[in-house]
Design an enzyme around this catalytic site. Structure first.
Site, short mmCIF file in Angstrom:
data_model
loop_
_atom_site.label_atom_id
_atom_site.label_comp_id
_atom_site.label_asym_id
_atom_site.label_seq_id
_atom_site.Cartn_x
_atom_site.Cartn_y
_atom_site.Cartn_z
N SER A 16 1.04 -1.03 -0.04
CA SER A 16 -0.28 -0.11 -0.20
C SER A 16 0.96 1.26 0.10
O SER A 16 0.49 2.34 -0.54
CB SER A 16 -1.04 -0.05 1.26
OG SER A 16 -1.94 -0.93 0.91
N LYS A 65 -9.95 -5.46 11.11
CA LYS A 65 -11.02 -5.21 10.46
C LYS A 65 -12.32 -5.01 11.26
O LYS A 65 -13.32 -4.12 10.83
CB LYS A 65 -11.03 -5.67 9.22
CG LYS A 65 -9.97 -5.49 8.21
CD LYS A 65 -10.43 -6.44 6.68
CE LYS A 65 -9.44 -6.22 5.96
NZ LYS A 65 -9.80 -6.42 4.53
N ASN A 85 -11.98 -1.40 6.36
CA ASN A 85 -10.82 -1.29 5.93
C ASN A 85 -10.26 0.20 5.73
O ASN A 85 -9.16 0.31 5.25
CB ASN A 85 -10.48 -2.22 4.76
CG ASN A 85 -11.02 -1.83 3.37
OD1 ASN A 85 -12.11 -0.74 3.35
ND2 ASN A 85 -10.27 -1.97 2.39
N ASP A 100 -13.36 -3.02 0.08
CA ASP A 100 -12.98 -4.18 -0.67
C ASP A 100 -14.03 -4.71 -1.52
O ASP A 100 -14.06 -4.95 -2.43
CB ASP A 100 -12.98 -5.47 0.40
CG ASP A 100 -11.59 -5.44 1.19
OD1 ASP A 100 -10.77 -4.71 0.69
OD2 ASP A 100 -11.59 -5.73 2.55
N ALA A 124 -16.59 -17.63 2.58
CA ALA A 124 -17.58 -16.84 3.60
C ALA A 124 -16.93 -16.19 4.78
O ALA A 124 -17.58 -15.96 5.80
CB ALA A 124 -18.63 -17.89 4.07
N TYR A 218 -3.41 -12.85 -4.64
CA TYR A 218 -2.75 -12.20 -5.45
C TYR A 218 -1.43 -12.68 -5.62
O TYR A 218 -0.32 -12.17 -5.95
CB TYR A 218 -2.75 -10.68 -5.41
CG TYR A 218 -2.45 -10.23 -3.92
CD1 TYR A 218 -1.11 -10.10 -3.67
CD2 TYR A 218 -3.41 -9.84 -3.17
CE1 TYR A 218 -0.87 -9.42 -2.32
CE2 TYR A 218 -3.37 -9.51 -1.87
CZ TYR A 218 -2.01 -9.45 -1.41
OH TYR A 218 -1.63 -8.87 -0.12
N GLY A 239 -5.98 -10.96 -8.56
CA GLY A 239 -6.20 -10.38 -7.13
C GLY A 239 -5.48 -9.09 -7.00
O GLY A 239 -5.80 -8.20 -6.33
P1 ATR Z 1 -10.51 -13.60 4.59
O1 ATR Z 1 -10.65 -12.42 5.58
O2 ATR Z 1 -9.32 -13.37 3.88
O3 ATR Z 1 -11.52 -14.18 4.04
P2 ATR Z 1 -11.03 -15.81 6.64
O4 ATR Z 1 -11.87 -14.77 7.38
O5 ATR Z 1 -10.18 -16.57 7.61
O6 ATR Z 1 -9.82 -14.92 5.76
O7 ATR Z 1 -11.83 -16.61 5.54
C1 ATR Z 1 -11.07 -17.80 4.98
C2 ATR Z 1 -12.02 -18.38 4.10
O8 ATR Z 1 -11.33 -19.43 3.22
C3 ATR Z 1 -13.04 -19.05 4.70
O9 ATR Z 1 -14.38 -19.15 3.85
C4 ATR Z 1 -12.63 -20.56 5.01
O10 ATR Z 1 -13.62 -21.68 4.88
P3 ATR Z 1 -13.95 -22.04 6.48
O11 ATR Z 1 -14.98 -20.97 6.43
O12 ATR Z 1 -14.57 -23.35 6.04
O13 ATR Z 1 -12.88 -21.94 7.23
C5 ATR Z 1 -11.79 -20.63 3.43
N1 ATR Z 1 -10.59 -21.60 3.32
C6 ATR Z 1 -9.52 -21.56 4.18
N2 ATR Z 1 -8.75 -22.74 3.85
C7 ATR Z 1 -9.38 -23.36 2.91
C8 ATR Z 1 -9.33 -24.68 2.57
N3 ATR Z 1 -8.28 -25.42 2.72
N4 ATR Z 1 -10.28 -25.20 1.57
C9 ATR Z 1 -11.49 -24.58 1.49
N5 ATR Z 1 -11.63 -23.39 1.90
C10 ATR Z 1 -10.84 -22.86 2.80
#
Ligand code: ATR
Length: 273
Positions: A16, A65, A85, A100, A124, A218, A239
């Protein structure tokens, strides 16, 4: 001189500063963009300190955040997403925004992708929430697929019941991806799958040529998902475009100027390569 910055922990790797400073330089704005690394429980306090020090604007990244919601007046979209953010200190109390969601939409528009029809958002978490609300706000019908199905279903309910949102959303497990992608126009990867690894969250066979695919990951820029999407004839958006446009959106909010997108993009990509 105006001071802008980023709070996160860690923030050492952030691109940034060069991205925003390229924008100031291009427009002749007398400003600096610096990074701050408060302790993990110190997000809201850092925001209050920044206000006292006369900082003009702050970006906020992991893990702060959600925490900074206590120290700002969030706008509607940030409140619905549940994450801030970008903070604007020109008001009292400072206002909190989530760029975002708009950054994702502007990244797609930059590539002439129509923001309409059906979208599949994989993930999610924080990025998934921003993508789902951002797209539903533009009347897109959103299917959210997540490893933890209940999180996708809960988010879909929040999106659909939010007053200001015009689109609708449905939650699924990852096993539904092939079916929901068949008639989708847009696919967004909002998981961390593919980051520093040659792995995709979506089976290659599920991709098709009528899709536009944006990967929020990214690093690397060309993820396994984007390689598979290209092979399937889909439009691809990496990304860095989303990273760029969340920054552009913050820059414009703070300075009131139209951001020099080309210069900011060059600085960002220069740092990524
Ligand atoms: P961010 O703020 O970057 O979105 P986060 O809130 O930790 O980070 O969310 C990570 C996302 O990646 C979630 O949707 C997570 O799925 P879960 O809700 O089931 O944890 C998903 N994710 C992380 N590792 C994964 C994996 N190996 N396979 C599928 N989904 C994954």
């Amino acid at each position: 001189m105006d001071v802008y910055g980023l709070i996160g922990n860690p923030v050492g790797h952030s691109l940034s500063p060069p991205m925003h400073e390229a924008g100031y330089e291009q427009l002749g704005i007398d400003a600096r963009y610096v990074t701050f690394e408060p302790p993990e429980d110190g997000g809201a306090e850092a925001v209050r300190s920044a206000a006292n020090l006369g900082v003009s604007g702050l970006n906020v990244t992991i893990p702060f955040k959600q925490d900074v919601l206590d120290a700002v007046e969030p706008d509607d979209l940030a409140a619905r997403i549940g994450a801030v953010n970008t903070i604007d200190f020109s008001t009292d109390p400072p206002t909190g925004h989530n760029t975002d969601a708009v950054g994702l939409v502007r990244a797609l528009e930059h590539h002439d992708v129509s923001i309409s029809g059906r979208a599949v958002v994989v993930g999610a978490g924080g990025a998934g929430r921003a993508a789902a609300f951002g797209l539903a706000d533009r009347s897109v019908t959103v299917d959210i697929a997540n490893r933890t199905t209940e999180k996708a279903t809960a988010l879909a309910e929040e999106v659909t019941s939010a007053d200001a949102v015009s689109g609708t959303a449905t939650g699924h497990g990852l096993d539904a991806i092939e079916e929901i992608l068949a008639d989708a126009d847009l696919l967004v990867n909002a998981t961390s799958v593919g980051m520093e690894e040659d792995r995709s969250p979506v089976p290659a066979e599920a991709l098709h040529g009528d899709l536009a695919v944006l990967d929020a990951v990214y690093s690397p820029l060309e993820t396994r998902l984007l390689k598979d999407a290209q092979a399937a004839g889909a439009t691809t958006v990496d990304g860095a475009w989303m990273l760029l446009y969340q920054g552009v959106e913050a820059f414009e909010r703070w300075t009131g100027e139209s951001a020099p997108v080309g210069a900011m993009n060059d600085a960002l990509r220069g740092g990524l390569e």
